[in-house]
Enzyme design. Structure first.
Site, mmCIF file in Angstrom:
data_model
loop_
_atom_site.group_PDB
_atom_site.id
_atom_site.type_symbol
_atom_site.label_atom_id
_atom_site.label_comp_id
_atom_site.label_asym_id
_atom_site.label_seq_id
_atom_site.Cartn_x
_atom_site.Cartn_y
_atom_site.Cartn_z
ATOM 1 N N SER A 1 -76.586 49.286 13.321
ATOM 2 C CA SER A 1 -75.496 49.062 12.372
ATOM 3 C C SER A 1 -74.845 50.400 12.019
ATOM 4 O O SER A 1 -74.316 51.065 12.894
ATOM 5 C CB SER A 1 -76.026 48.315 11.144
ATOM 6 O OG SER A 1 -74.976 47.778 10.384
ATOM 7 N N ASP B 1 -72.200 38.046 14.732
ATOM 8 C CA ASP B 1 -72.440 39.128 13.775
ATOM 9 C C ASP B 1 -71.348 39.150 12.708
ATOM 10 O O ASP B 1 -70.161 39.215 13.027
ATOM 11 C CB ASP B 1 -72.481 40.472 14.506
ATOM 12 C CG ASP B 1 -73.126 41.576 13.688
ATOM 13 O OD1 ASP B 1 -73.081 41.508 12.444
ATOM 14 O OD2 ASP B 1 -73.675 42.511 14.289
ATOM 15 N N HIS C 1 -76.220 39.678 13.344
ATOM 16 C CA HIS C 1 -76.516 41.087 13.123
ATOM 17 C C HIS C 1 -77.977 41.439 13.374
ATOM 18 O O HIS C 1 -78.284 42.529 13.836
ATOM 19 C CB HIS C 1 -76.140 41.439 11.681
ATOM 20 C CG HIS C 1 -75.933 42.902 11.440
ATOM 21 N ND1 HIS C 1 -75.011 43.648 12.145
ATOM 22 C CD2 HIS C 1 -76.520 43.769 10.571
ATOM 23 C CE1 HIS C 1 -75.033 44.894 11.710
ATOM 24 N NE2 HIS C 1 -75.950 44.996 10.768
#
Length: 717
Positions: free
Chosen positions: A569, A654, A689
């Protein structure tokens, strides 16, 4: 995942032809295949889009990849996945070995230690072969009959992804509101209500809920809803039998998100609004849910505060520019609007950050961070002596578990380190005794004394000392020959704390040094540490990480030809930035769901996490921030140079870093890089994610990533 099997078959056949005719790179007698040993990777079509900001023109050849409704986009992603399967085919056995190792260190049949709340003991358990947890309770005693509240395995049956985001039980213990989705998204949830006696769904359901809280009448529910950018922006109040909810608060400032929660004392319902730097709280009596909410203290830019109710007063955790690490005030229940009535309960300390607090009837428990390490203090409300829970090891993490019961005289805390399994303790405040409640079991066996843990301090280019924790097998020679993996995050003030991971020992036991760099942008050394790694100081995050990498190399723990790095991320932004800046330092990069297309994303206010993040990265509509962000944005700074071996992951659903960022990143890297190293994209076509949502599938993802890292240094067993 769905595959294009005809394409994959073609690649496999071509692979056999290529392998028989190529000269391979050999390292220490082990064949390490290069990119040219495989069929040509997919090539994304070039379809230029031109953007002009502040007189500067940017051309994005792969902007079109953001539309997942475009069949050509899906075809490209499937082709990348097929190519990845081909490249990684020789590691299938290693992946299975690592999977089995991690599984062997995990107690598959396990149960959390129960927590008592409002007459019930709550706990969850896992069962061998099942992907998800089962949430249970027992009334009054652990000897009472078990009630299964939610069996997530049944709820997730037949679904490729499933996230259960939590539940809230009504005050009379009869119903539970809960959040879930079947996409793997971290932001898009459905809320339903379950009657715990019958197991039936009752009341109403809501799509897009983000939080919920019960009023004391057991029939009024407050909840928040997300908008089209996935920002939690509206609070509703609704009776179980009502045809629709009543909007009672809307957060119109796009930087702010708003949520609802109930207090531990069960006396208030709170509406919490916050940006990255500023917050505001409203509340109403839980006994009178139809009353109007009252603002506790109007928002002031760069002032953050949280209200913790006690039955006799409020405690307020407060932070502003002069008190970055936070302080705590003691505030009367009535008349608190007059700030002269606020009394300092815990003063600000520039060397100690307040991480968390928990309010009991007679005590305030404090989780503090000093010199990058946790301390837990218990301070009597009547002004008596503060008690401290000390931790002797040089590198560890500990966090407060508190106690859900207001009248309690015990608190729980969790302790872990790089070579110490995670352990839950209970501390009795009245006599200072500590009891171990539950220690993470390692069925295959584990001896902490077989490993060495060190805390190192690297020197950043500006002279700042940056901490780093490492662990390795005893007897390791510091001669530069050891492989290593360095991990970090470095954004949003989230500290890169050390922790015990059963999975990393599949690397460590194969001779790896594993390290965690506690770089600026996190709050590892206090709130100023965060301030010095954001906005116009963001590059400190990257240079800190590079300094840690150089230290591992200079001190002969590893060498550039053996050093792998990993981050996800915003940590994937870190990976992309340092790969552009110092590709010569690294053998391998694993960028998990990386935030790499900084400028395009932050200029698009329709996307999630954009306007709300101006206080983290800056607003690119302002020239100073635009030019600074552009100067480090990984996607925009790819150039014709050699790059390390790279594995980039993404998730089609995501909600935090949209799938097109890793996809575009790989497409552009392919067109620009000048090396013969491996570059692969691993796109999860079912989830978001966090990748695979089931625990066994998650282990497969980890085994895949570790097999890539090991393969790149010639370790294939």
């Amino acid at each position: 995942m769905k595959r294009k099997w005809n394409y994959q078959w073609l690649l496999a056949v071509t692979l056999l032809l290529v392998i028989t005719s190529c000269n391979h790179v050999k390292k220490e007698g082990v064949e390490i295949l290069k990119q040219s040993d495989f069929p040509a990777p997919p090539v994304a079509e070039v379809m230029p889009d031109t953007f002009t900001n502040f007189g500067q023109q940017r051309i994005d050849d792969y902007f079109w990849l953001k539309d997942k409704n475009n069949p050509k986009v899906i075809d490209y992603l499937n082709a990348e996945n097929a190519y990845t399967d081909t490249v990684m085919a020789s590691t299938k056995g290693l992946q299975q070995t690592i999977y089995d190792e991690i599984l062997g260190r995990m107690k598959e049949d396990d149960e959390s230690y129960p927590s008592f709340k409002n007459g019930y003991y709550y706990y969850s358990r896992t069962e061998k072969g099942k992907q998800y947890r089962t949430h249970c309770r027992r009334k009054g005693s652990m000897d009472a009959p078990e009630e299964i509240i939610f069996d997530i395995n049944k709820m997730a049956e037949g679904k490729p992804a499933f996230i259960f985001s939590g539940y809230s039980v009504s005050p009379d213990n009869s119903k539970a509101a809960y959040l879930y989705n079947e996409t793997g998204s971290y932001a898009e949830f459905t809320m339903k209500i379950k009657d715990l006696a019958s197991g039936e769904t009752v009341g109403f359901e809501v799509t897009g809920a983000a939080s919920m809280a019960w009023a004391n009448d057991n029939k009024t529910l407050f909840y928040s809803l997300i908008d089209k950018t996935l920002r939690s922006s509206k609070i509703y109040r609704r009776m179980l039998d009502a045809s629709e909810g009543e909007l009672i608060y809307e957060e119109t400032d796009a930087r702010f998100r708003t949520y609802v929660s109930g207090s531990k004392t069960r006396e208030q319902i709170f509406i919490l609004s916050g940006s990255s730097t500023t917050s505001e709280t409203r509340y109403v009596s839980a006994d009178h849910p139809t009353d109007a909410f009252k603002i506790f203290m109007p928002r002031v830019q760069d002032v953050e505060y949280s209200v913790y109710p006690h039955k006799d007063k409020f405690f307020v955790r407060y932070k502003d520019k002069e008190n970055l690490n936070g302080m705590i005030y003691e505030v009367p229940l009535t008349g608190y609007e007059d700030r002269t009535k606020w009394k300092v309960f815990v003063p600000h300390d520039k060397d100690v950050r307040i991480e968390d607090i928990d309010i009991l009837k007679d005590y305030v428990a404090l989780e503090l961070r000093k010199n990058g390490l946790a301390e837990i203090h218990i301070k009597p409300i009547d002004g008596g002596e503060t008690k401290t829970i000390a931790f002797p090891e040089p590198v560890y993490s500990a966090w407060l578990g508190g106690n859900p019961e207001y009248d309690a005289t015990t608190i729980r805390y969790t302790y872990t380190s790089l070579n110490r399994p995670t352990t839950l303790y209970e501390y009795t405040i009245t006599n200072g005794e500590t009891a171990k409640l539950k220690e993470q079991e390692i069925p295959s066996g584990f001896n902490p004394d077989d490993y060495t843990v060190e805390r190192l301090w690297a020197t950043a280019p500006d002279g700042v000392k940056v901490p780093m924790a490492i662990v390795y097998k005893k007897g390791l020679k510091k001669d530069g020959s050891n492989p290593a993996l360095l991990y970090s995050y470095g954004s949003y003030g989230s500290s890169s704390d050390v922790y015990f991971s059963t999975s990393y020992y599949s690397l460590i036991d194969r001779g790896f040094v594993f390290g965690i760099a506690q770089i600026r942008g996190g709050s590892d050394l206090g709130e100023q540490w965060y301030e010095d790694g954001k906005l116009l100081k963001k590059k400190n995050t990257f240079t800190d990480f590079i300094a840690c990498s150089e230290m591992l190399i200079n001190e002969k723990y590893t060498s550039p030809d053996k050093l792998a790095i990993m981050g996800g991320s915003a940590g994937g932004l870190l990976m992309g930035a340092v790969a552009n800046m110092r590709p010569d330092l690294y053998r391998t990069v694993v960028a998990q769901v990386p935030f790499v297309d900084v400028i395009n994303t932050m200029l698009d206010e329709s996307l999630p996490l954009t306007t709300g993040e101006y206080e983290e990265w800056g607003n690119p509509n302002e020239e100073e921030y635009y030019r600074y962000m552009l100067s480090y944005s990984p996607y925009d700074n790819i150039k014709a140079q050699n790059y390390p071996n790279m594995l980039v992951t993404g998730g089609i659903n995501d909600s935090q870093v949209l799938f097109h960022e890793p996809a575009k990143y790989v497409a552009k890297l392919r067109s620009m890089k000048t090396d013969d190293n491996i570059l692969i994209l691993h796109m999860n076509m079912d989830s978001g994610h966090g990748g695979a949502t089931g625990r066994y599938d998650g282990i497969k993802d980890t085994a895949f990533e570790f097999a890539f890292i090991l393969n790149r240094v010639g370790i294939n067993k």
